[in-house]
Design an enzyme around this catalytic site. Structure first.
Site, PDB file in Angstrom:
ATOM      1  N   GLN B 263      54.721 -10.700 -14.588  1.00 22.33           N
ATOM      2  CA  GLN B 263      55.349  -9.413 -14.867  1.00 22.33           C
ATOM      3  C   GLN B 263      56.103  -9.460 -16.188  1.00 22.33           C
ATOM      4  O   GLN B 263      56.021  -8.535 -17.011  1.00 22.33           O
ATOM      5  CB  GLN B 263      56.306  -9.051 -13.735  1.00 22.33           C
ATOM      6  CG  GLN B 263      56.841  -7.645 -13.831  1.00 22.33           C
ATOM      7  CD  GLN B 263      55.713  -6.639 -13.795  1.00 22.33           C
ATOM      8  OE1 GLN B 263      54.889  -6.628 -12.891  1.00 22.33           O
ATOM      9  NE2 GLN B 263      55.624  -5.803 -14.809  1.00 22.33           N
ATOM     10  N   HIS B 266      54.362  -8.771 -19.561  1.00 24.84           N
ATOM     11  CA  HIS B 266      53.825  -7.432 -19.880  1.00 24.84           C
ATOM     12  C   HIS B 266      54.537  -6.817 -21.072  1.00 24.84           C
ATOM     13  O   HIS B 266      53.921  -6.189 -21.926  1.00 24.84           O
ATOM     14  CB  HIS B 266      53.944  -6.493 -18.674  1.00 24.84           C
ATOM     15  CG  HIS B 266      52.745  -6.515 -17.786  1.00 24.84           C
ATOM     16  ND1 HIS B 266      51.484  -6.204 -18.216  1.00 24.84           N
ATOM     17  CD2 HIS B 266      52.614  -6.825 -16.467  1.00 24.84           C
ATOM     18  CE1 HIS B 266      50.619  -6.309 -17.214  1.00 24.84           C
ATOM     19  NE2 HIS B 266      51.278  -6.690 -16.143  1.00 24.84           N
ATOM     20  N   GLU B 330      57.807  -1.296  -7.859  1.00 29.11           N
ATOM     21  CA  GLU B 330      56.393  -0.974  -8.086  1.00 29.11           C
ATOM     22  C   GLU B 330      55.519  -2.043  -7.396  1.00 29.11           C
ATOM     23  O   GLU B 330      54.678  -1.719  -6.584  1.00 29.11           O
ATOM     24  CB  GLU B 330      56.127  -0.957  -9.596  1.00 29.11           C
ATOM     25  CG  GLU B 330      54.672  -0.699  -9.968  1.00 29.11           C
ATOM     26  CD  GLU B 330      54.422  -0.930 -11.453  1.00 29.11           C
ATOM     27  OE1 GLU B 330      55.308  -1.496 -12.141  1.00 29.11           O
ATOM     28  OE2 GLU B 330      53.336  -0.564 -11.929  1.00 29.11           O
ATOM     29  N   HIS B 331      55.740  -3.311  -7.734  1.00 34.44           N
ATOM     30  CA  HIS B 331      55.016  -4.419  -7.108  1.00 34.44           C
ATOM     31  C   HIS B 331      55.992  -5.215  -6.229  1.00 34.44           C
ATOM     32  O   HIS B 331      57.064  -5.596  -6.707  1.00 34.44           O
ATOM     33  CB  HIS B 331      54.454  -5.385  -8.150  1.00 34.44           C
ATOM     34  CG  HIS B 331      53.535  -4.755  -9.152  1.00 34.44           C
ATOM     35  ND1 HIS B 331      53.959  -4.354 -10.403  1.00 34.44           N
ATOM     36  CD2 HIS B 331      52.216  -4.454  -9.082  1.00 34.44           C
ATOM     37  CE1 HIS B 331      52.930  -3.833 -11.058  1.00 34.44           C
ATOM     38  NE2 HIS B 331      51.869  -3.875 -10.294  1.00 34.44           N
ATOM     39  N   ASP B 364      46.150  -6.574 -10.015  1.00 34.51           N
ATOM     40  CA  ASP B 364      46.034  -6.080 -11.384  1.00 34.51           C
ATOM     41  C   ASP B 364      44.568  -5.988 -11.807  1.00 34.51           C
ATOM     42  O   ASP B 364      44.196  -5.142 -12.613  1.00 34.51           O
ATOM     43  CB  ASP B 364      46.759  -7.019 -12.359  1.00 34.51           C
ATOM     44  CG  ASP B 364      48.271  -6.841 -12.306  1.00 34.51           C
ATOM     45  OD1 ASP B 364      48.730  -5.857 -11.717  1.00 34.51           O
ATOM     46  OD2 ASP B 364      48.993  -7.700 -12.863  1.00 34.51           O
ATOM     47  N   HIS B 423      51.905  44.478   2.883  1.00 32.98           N
ATOM     48  CA  HIS B 423      51.330  43.395   3.694  1.00 32.98           C
ATOM     49  C   HIS B 423      51.011  43.903   5.109  1.00 32.98           C
ATOM     50  O   HIS B 423      49.971  43.574   5.677  1.00 32.98           O
ATOM     51  CB  HIS B 423      52.311  42.214   3.800  1.00 32.98           C
ATOM     52  CG  HIS B 423      52.386  41.362   2.574  1.00 32.98           C
ATOM     53  ND1 HIS B 423      52.876  41.817   1.371  1.00 32.98           N
ATOM     54  CD2 HIS B 423      52.027  40.064   2.356  1.00 32.98           C
ATOM     55  CE1 HIS B 423      52.822  40.838   0.475  1.00 32.98           C
ATOM     56  NE2 HIS B 423      52.314  39.765   1.049  1.00 32.98           N
TER      57      HIS B 423
END
Lengths: 455, 455
Positions: B263, B266, B330-331, B364, B423
């Site tokens: 991670q 990245h 997220e992960h 991934d 209506h």
């Protein structure tokens, strides 16, 4: 007052103009006002809500939360006929949305590689129900039924306070909320209600996602809180409501007129289009519109909407379908001799009403479909509100040792292609460990048919 | 360099700070620059794209569209090992997403009232694939496979131009696109590529929805075009990527270290958290991190990310789970003695990686799950990218005469409760007509079991 157009006699620019929606006001003043209200609620919590309720609603002491006793007393006031109608609508909406229950997905993509897509209800949702000139119990059902079916652990409802006291809201709203099992009802509306839902106050705990329609302050507030990661998600982009009625010569002009007026009476900014292969039908419909306006209580509002409505003549149904697809209506009503033949050709309407016995009112209230729909052309991409909007989807994966052996080398190759050395290392370390541990057990785990849940 | 914290010794503010994400830069200059690029592309089309490519990429004549011959020549350069790895990943991603195919739903909510939820592919989608330091063929697969499975009629890919010529992009990207059946590849990146997709130019036809990650210009451009009804929808809100690894004392420290570094490499803004019930494990992991950093090519980037990473000791697994749920990663990587017992307790992670043989790299690239995930806490509400994101859902309803008789009176009651006269009129006119036509046939249509499609 409706503008009558012959599609084939328009040039490309005129055709585009005929289907153009009005620009939405991009008001810096509105943005600033709403941002100020949100900041005030974040800073002062309940005190801000009460102050704003005094300022905008003229209420000296808005208690915010409707008590159990108040809810019971309001429901006791409800006319039996209305109670039964709400129950009928609740049943149909529930049956249609219950059929949308998502199922978890499990796939062994390679022996020993288990992947899952799980769907779980969103933890807390806030439902905004407009107040104002008329109560909207139908919107309570459209938001509350899927929240209930999804099993969201916490569902709260906010609605503008009643008069003369804050608790004097419509019994219909309270009863619909009761059917949907909504735990809390707060008598607060406007941008301040959205701010309270998004950020929380002493009385109103923060929610994860906000649903529901509202005026331009509410819409702007939803937009602003959805842009803030500390705020809340929202259901969908908002715009004025709209209908396109597509007919040939066979349609009943009185029905078509009433359907157009049903949309027109929603508000002065409602969009109303009639597309027909029959000039005669267009004329008969417009005559009927004039007659029906004479007896309608909201004729003034409808007239304003009709002042920018359009009736478009097309030479054939293929052109009528093309015009419809180009416009991408929120509501599409089809009343032709063979509706079913046309149905597969529509590619952009959010909700389609088929045949003479299916007015928009049916979907607005009680057929079972959801009346919260993308408008303003968003239906080309966005979806009708559905049960899935009350769920979050997440994935789970588990590799066995055999799974790692099977796909590990490919992962290393791809990670190296992307020049991500640690990604490759995380796999090669594991492959080395497997080689050390069990050089003769390379198939271990791959033939056991074990699934993630069984382990 | 990782900050080590003991959860129980922190007060509430310190605990909140330990899980806080960095503020995203809200740069007025960035917004203005991006708005200017979008306006330029809307005004000048391809000429603007070529001018901006000369300015930002130093390319005198970017032809924009990759020709068939260029695609074939690039694929011919691809190493067989990489081709096979891309094919393996494609197969797994395809198998997992194929299991997500939506089914249309049909319900007769009341006899004679037919409601449907139909799901159809979005007409045109644009996939943004970042270029820069390393090509990302995996992202092509993560976006291209569901677009292909959904059957979106038009799928185009944009990616920054290569060097020395625009067409010199990574063969891996072109081959992945070929597998996914992507019709057009354009060598244009940045905010200008998003503008072209959202509004169209002479070469690049407008798309309905834009998917894919990118730098802050791309992210800002996606945000801006998604706020404009004339622009395009986007896949999800963006933020820096992040991982939380949860372990007890049983985890392999080298594996955990490599997972954290996967991670961290990245980007400098990557978020990396280790939560463990073992102080000893934390120490061993951090030692491993230092050792692995010595051999990693992107160690400089990883060190920057690690400078704001945190290792949090918790006294027990229940607290570790609570910390994880509060962070909403997220992960989420779980490496404990009994992972399966913990799994049902997580309520906010976007993708969960279970057990020692399941590094984040697996998801991934090649396990089959999608690596496009909500981050920055959005996973509390938002979902992993799924096949459904390439579909639009719309409803269709049809009432028979019997259906109108059955629910019409309730609709009139509800419309009157909401004070919407047109209506009510749209229904009462139809009920009158039915009474006139067939007073003795009130059951007609209700017992035929006919469905909308059969008619």
């Amino acid at each position: 007052m409706t503008q009558c157009l012959n599609w084939q006699q328009l040039n490309a620019d005129e055709q585009a103009a005929a289907l153009a929606r009005p620009s939405l006001p991009d008001s810096a003043a509105l943005k600033t006002t709403v941002a100020g209200i949100i900041a005030e609620v974040r800073r002062d919590g309940d005190a801000a809500l009460k102050r704003l309720s005094a300022q905008f609603d003229g209420l000296a002491d808005n208690a915010l939360l409707l008590s159990k006793a108040q809810r019971t007393a309001l429901i006791a006031q409800l006319k039996p006929e209305r109670k039964a109608a709400i129950e009928l609508a609740y049943g149909n909406i529930r049956r249609f949305h219950a059929a949308q229950q998502p199922t978890d997905i499990q796939v062994e993509t390679t022996p020993g590689v288990f992947c899952e897509l799980r769907q779980r209800p969103i933890g807390s949702v806030g439902l905004y129900i407009p107040g104002g000139s008329a109560p909207l119990p139908s919107t309570v059902l459209m938001l509350g039924v899927p929240a209930q079916l999804a099993g969201c652990p916490r569902t709260v409802l906010v609605t503008p306070p009643g008069r003369p006291a804050a608790a004097d809201i419509a019994p219909e709203i309270v009863y619909a909320a009761e059917l949907c099992g909504i735990q809390q009802i707060f008598t607060i509306g406007g941008a301040q209600a959205i701010a309270a839902l998004a950020y929380g106050t002493e009385s109103i705990a923060k929610v994860d996602k906000i649903f529901g329609p509202g005026n331009r302050y509410v819409t702007e507030a939803k937009q602003q809180v959805s842009q803030d990661a500390a705020g809340a998600m929202i259901d969908m982009p908002a715009g004025p409501s709209e209908v396109l009625v597509l007919t040939d010569d066979s349609a009943n002009p009185a029905f078509v007129a009433a359907d157009l007026l049903s949309q027109a009476e929603h508000g002065p900014d409602s969009q109303v289009l009639l597309v027909s292969t029959s000039q005669s039908l267009i004329e008969r419909v417009l005559q009927q519109v004039e007659q029906q306006l004479k007896i309608l209580p909201r004729a003034d509002i409808a007239r304003q909407a009709l002042s920018h409505s359009r009736a478009i003549y097309t030479p054939d149904l293929a052109t009528a379908v093309a015009v419809t697809n180009a416009y991408a209506p929120e509501h599409l009503i089809v009343q032709t001799q063979d509706d079913e033949a046309l149905l597969p050709q529509f590619n952009s309407a959010a909700s389609i009403f088929v045949g003479p016995w299916t007015p928009e009112s049916a979907g607005d209230y009680a057929s079972g479909t959801n009346h919260v729909l993308p408008t303003y052309g968003y239906s080309r991409t966005a979806s009708s509100l559905s049960l899935t909007d009350f769920f979050r989807r997440f994935t789970v994966q588990k590799l066995t040792a055999a799974g790692m052996r099977a796909i590990g080398p490919a992962i290393v190759t791809l990670a190296e292609a992307e020049q991500l050395g640690a990604h490759a290392l995380a796999v090669s370390l594991r492959l080395q460990q497997l080689d050390l541990q069990q050089p003769d057990l390379q198939q271990q785990g791959s033939t056991q048919g074990e699934s993630l849940n069984e382990r």
